[in-house]
Scaffold this active site. Structure first.
Site, PDB file in Angstrom:
ATOM      1  N   CYS A 105       0.491  -1.207   0.219  1.00  0.00           N
ATOM      2  CA  CYS A 105       0.366   0.258   0.472  1.00  0.00           C
ATOM      3  C   CYS A 105       0.849   1.495  -0.136  1.00  0.00           C
ATOM      4  O   CYS A 105       0.800   2.198   1.239  1.00  0.00           O
ATOM      5  CB  CYS A 105      -0.652   0.043   1.241  1.00  0.00           C
ATOM      6  SG  CYS A 105      -1.783  -1.142   1.529  1.00  0.00           S
ATOM      7  N   ALA A 106       1.540   1.707  -1.141  1.00  0.00           N
ATOM      8  CA  ALA A 106       2.950   2.388  -0.661  1.00  0.00           C
ATOM      9  C   ALA A 106       2.499   3.774  -1.173  1.00  0.00           C
ATOM     10  O   ALA A 106       3.457   5.394  -0.600  1.00  0.00           O
ATOM     11  CB  ALA A 106       3.316   1.570  -1.865  1.00  0.00           C
ATOM     12  N   ALA A 107       1.146   4.199  -2.041  1.00  0.00           N
ATOM     13  CA  ALA A 107       1.057   5.703  -2.433  1.00  0.00           C
ATOM     14  C   ALA A 107       1.032   6.685  -1.181  1.00  0.00           C
ATOM     15  O   ALA A 107       0.626   5.611  -0.220  1.00  0.00           O
ATOM     16  CB  ALA A 107       0.373   5.680  -3.113  1.00  0.00           C
ATOM     17  N   PRO A 108       1.904   7.577  -0.968  1.00  0.00           N
ATOM     18  CA  PRO A 108       2.456   8.028  -1.726  1.00  0.00           C
ATOM     19  C   PRO A 108       4.230   8.189  -1.620  1.00  0.00           C
ATOM     20  O   PRO A 108       4.858   8.344  -2.383  1.00  0.00           O
ATOM     21  CB  PRO A 108       2.583   9.933  -1.441  1.00  0.00           C
ATOM     22  CG  PRO A 108       2.194  10.056   0.125  1.00  0.00           C
ATOM     23  CD  PRO A 108       1.089   8.467  -0.050  1.00  0.00           C
ATOM     24  N   GLY A 109       4.622   7.243  -0.741  1.00  0.00           N
ATOM     25  CA  GLY A 109       5.376   6.352  -0.944  1.00  0.00           C
ATOM     26  C   GLY A 109       6.857   6.560   0.273  1.00  0.00           C
ATOM     27  O   GLY A 109       7.438   5.633   0.236  1.00  0.00           O
ATOM     28  N   GLY A 110       5.791   6.859   1.337  1.00  0.00           N
ATOM     29  CA  GLY A 110       6.668   7.323   2.741  1.00  0.00           C
ATOM     30  C   GLY A 110       7.594   6.523   3.613  1.00  0.00           C
ATOM     31  O   GLY A 110       8.735   6.875   3.312  1.00  0.00           O
ATOM     32  N   LYS A 111       6.778   5.186   3.447  1.00  0.00           N
ATOM     33  CA  LYS A 111       6.837   3.861   3.751  1.00  0.00           C
ATOM     34  C   LYS A 111       8.158   3.486   2.289  1.00  0.00           C
ATOM     35  O   LYS A 111       9.367   2.450   3.384  1.00  0.00           O
ATOM     36  CB  LYS A 111       6.007   2.999   4.122  1.00  0.00           C
ATOM     37  CG  LYS A 111       5.033   3.423   5.233  1.00  0.00           C
ATOM     38  CD  LYS A 111       5.679   3.377   6.448  1.00  0.00           C
ATOM     39  CE  LYS A 111       5.156   3.607   7.819  1.00  0.00           C
ATOM     40  NZ  LYS A 111       4.235   4.336   8.074  1.00  0.00           N
ATOM     41  N   ASP A 116       1.344  -0.817   5.381  1.00  0.00           N
ATOM     42  CA  ASP A 116       0.510   0.138   5.745  1.00  0.00           C
ATOM     43  C   ASP A 116      -0.726   0.237   5.398  1.00  0.00           C
ATOM     44  O   ASP A 116      -0.673   1.024   4.340  1.00  0.00           O
ATOM     45  CB  ASP A 116       1.780   1.318   5.312  1.00  0.00           C
ATOM     46  CG  ASP A 116       1.698   2.814   5.990  1.00  0.00           C
ATOM     47  OD1 ASP A 116       1.427   2.726   6.913  1.00  0.00           O
ATOM     48  OD2 ASP A 116       1.431   3.977   5.461  1.00  0.00           O
ATOM     49  N   CYS A 149      -2.058   4.138  10.235  1.00  0.00           N
ATOM     50  CA  CYS A 149      -2.190   5.798  11.350  1.00  0.00           C
ATOM     51  C   CYS A 149      -3.032   6.088  11.757  1.00  0.00           C
ATOM     52  O   CYS A 149      -4.106   7.240  12.076  1.00  0.00           O
ATOM     53  CB  CYS A 149      -2.001   6.843   9.915  1.00  0.00           C
ATOM     54  SG  CYS A 149      -2.994   7.218   8.981  1.00  0.00           S
TER      55      CYS A 149
HETATM   56  C1  LIG Z   1      -1.621   4.144   4.383  1.00  0.00           C
HETATM   57  S1  LIG Z   1      -2.139   4.755   2.633  1.00  0.00           S
HETATM   58  C2  LIG Z   1      -0.253   4.475   2.328  1.00  0.00           C
HETATM   59  C3  LIG Z   1       0.942   4.953   3.059  1.00  0.00           C
HETATM   60  C4  LIG Z   1       2.232   5.013   2.617  1.00  0.00           C
HETATM   61  N1  LIG Z   1       2.389   3.537   2.676  1.00  0.00           N
HETATM   62  C5  LIG Z   1       2.962   5.468   2.653  1.00  0.00           C
HETATM   63  O1  LIG Z   1       3.782   5.880   3.481  1.00  0.00           O
HETATM   64  O2  LIG Z   1       3.032   7.782   1.616  1.00  0.00           O
HETATM   65  C6  LIG Z   1      -2.894   3.437   2.623  1.00  0.00           C
HETATM   66  C7  LIG Z   1      -2.647   3.183   1.163  1.00  0.00           C
HETATM   67  O3  LIG Z   1      -3.933   1.805  -0.009  1.00  0.00           O
HETATM   68  C8  LIG Z   1      -4.347   2.235  -0.602  1.00  0.00           C
HETATM   69  N2  LIG Z   1      -5.720   1.110  -0.763  1.00  0.00           N
HETATM   70  C9  LIG Z   1      -6.621   1.188  -0.398  1.00  0.00           C
HETATM   71  N3  LIG Z   1      -7.576   0.409  -0.174  1.00  0.00           N
HETATM   72  C10 LIG Z   1      -6.685  -0.969  -0.545  1.00  0.00           C
HETATM   73  C11 LIG Z   1      -6.685  -2.496  -0.887  1.00  0.00           C
HETATM   74  N4  LIG Z   1      -8.176  -2.302  -0.553  1.00  0.00           N
HETATM   75  N5  LIG Z   1      -5.808  -3.188  -1.090  1.00  0.00           N
HETATM   76  C12 LIG Z   1      -4.148  -2.492  -1.319  1.00  0.00           C
HETATM   77  N6  LIG Z   1      -4.711  -0.963  -1.198  1.00  0.00           N
HETATM   78  C13 LIG Z   1      -5.197  -0.262  -0.752  1.00  0.00           C
HETATM   79  C14 LIG Z   1      -5.040   3.240  -0.287  1.00  0.00           C
HETATM   80  O4  LIG Z   1      -4.914   3.725  -1.749  1.00  0.00           O
HETATM   81  C15 LIG Z   1      -3.384   4.391   0.342  1.00  0.00           C
HETATM   82  O5  LIG Z   1      -2.400   4.378  -1.382  1.00  0.00           O
END
Ligand SMILES: C[S@@+](CC[C@H](N)C(=O)[O-])C[C@H]1O[C@@H](n2cnc3c(N)ncnc32)[C@H](O)[C@@H]1O
Length: 303
Positions: free
Chosen positions: A116-122, A184, A237
């Site tokens: 679950c990478a966007a926007p990329g912090g982790k 994440d 979070c």
């Molecule tokens: C908490 S954010 C991730 C933040 C990211 N790891 C960072 O550190 O920048 C969760 C991410 O999961 C994605 N997401 C939403 N539903 C999802 C699903 N069912 N399966 C996988 N990823 C999903 C979202 O689009 C979002 O980008």
């Protein structure tokens, strides 16, 4: 302070906060001033880099991950500096860096899937620690995937593969196994309140329970991609135990080959809401808006 709502009281009770702690916690959520910025250095950062602003001395914290600096001025507009445009650092909330401190208990992996990478912090935090890893940054939402790709490129992560598979599609990618998976997870985002952002309904049971269900589904789908002996870092979070300790408890109960790993540098943040090692950060800790992390290890033998 206005009277707490039923949802606020429910959360404080689930977190087992004393009356005084609950009052401080709710005040932090209402004031919305608990953000604290951290900057992740990248592969483009010069080796002898000196940031053009003063940074906090974090040596006594004992957990700040490698390649992370913390500007002294919490309101610093780090994006306005040329160094940002050059990709020398990637800004995020300090609590994200805190969550990634759990990677200190992971041996250097050969491969990593950030599910679950966007926007990329982790991903940036993981690459700052394990720069040689074969890295897949996955994001299901196309628009967010574009942002992720742009951020990785700006920070010099040109070897990272960007993917867009749903967790159930990853479940079927039988050829691929990863030593490290970052989950994440999407969550109710209660800590956004402590950052001063609006997040209506995030304390309500339907939102929390719906997210917990989705988190369990995501984790169950991606688990087959975790190599024997590999690690999975789960983080959110949000504060509610239903999306944190309970999700981890659910997984541990169903997968005898998984165990939760102690993270010595986070021992002072250990959650008292479960019997296995898991870690939680609240606004009162002073390291950002808060979050949760739990590191799982998959044994070498099949369960
Ligand atoms: C908490 S954010 C991730 C933040 C990211 N790891 C960072 O550190 O920048 C969760 C991410 O999961 C994605 N997401 C939403 N539903 C999802 C699903 N069912 N399966 C996988 N990823 C999903 C979202 O689009 C979002 O980008």
């Amino acid at each position: 302070m206005p009277e707490p709502s039923k949802a606020e009281l429910r959360l404080c009770s689930r977190l087992r906060l004393t009356d005084g702690e609950a009052q401080d916690f709710l005040q932090a959520l209402r004031e919305g001033r608990s953000s604290r910025q951290a900057l992740v250095l990248t592969s483009l950062t010069p080796p002898d880099y000196v940031p053009p602003f003063p940074c906090a001395d974090a040596s006594s914290w004992g957990w700040l991950p490698p390649g992370v600096i913390v500007p002294e001025d919490a309101d610093l507009k780090s994006g306005a500096f040329d160094d940002y445009r050059k990709g020398f650092y990637y800004p995020l909330d300090l609590s994200s860096a805190w969550e990634s401190a759990a990677l200190s208990a992971v041996p250097v992996p050969a491969s990593c899937l950030d599910l679950c990478a966007a926007p990329g912090g982790k991903s940036m935090l993981m690459l700052a620690r394990f720069p040689e890893v074969v890295h897949v940054a996955n994001e299901v939402h196309p628009a967010r995937r574009g942002i992720l790709r742009g951020n990785l490129r700006q920070c010099g992560a040109v070897r990272s593969e960007v993917a867009g598979l749903r967790p159930d599609q990853w479940a079927r990618e039988e050829e691929r196994l990863f030593d490290l998976i970052l989950a994440d997870a999407p969550c109710s985002g209660q800590s956004l309140l402590a950052k001063g952002m609006k997040n209506p309904g995030c304390l309500n049971a339907p939102m929390v329970n719906g997210n917990a269900k989705r988190q369990k589904g995501i984790l169950l789908s991606v688990l087959p991609r975790l190599a024997p002996g590999g690690h999975l870092l789960y983080s959110t979070c949000t504060y509610d135990p239903e999306e944190n300790e309970k999700v981890m408890g659910y997984l541990l109960k169903r997968h005898a080959d998984l165990s939760a790993v102690e993270v010595p540098c986070l021992s002072s943040f250990r959650s008292s809401l479960c019997s296995f090692p898991a870690y939680r950060l609240l606004p009162r800790d002073g390291f950002g808006a808060g979050g949760f992390c739990c590191l799982l290890h998959r044994s070498f033998s099949a369960a």
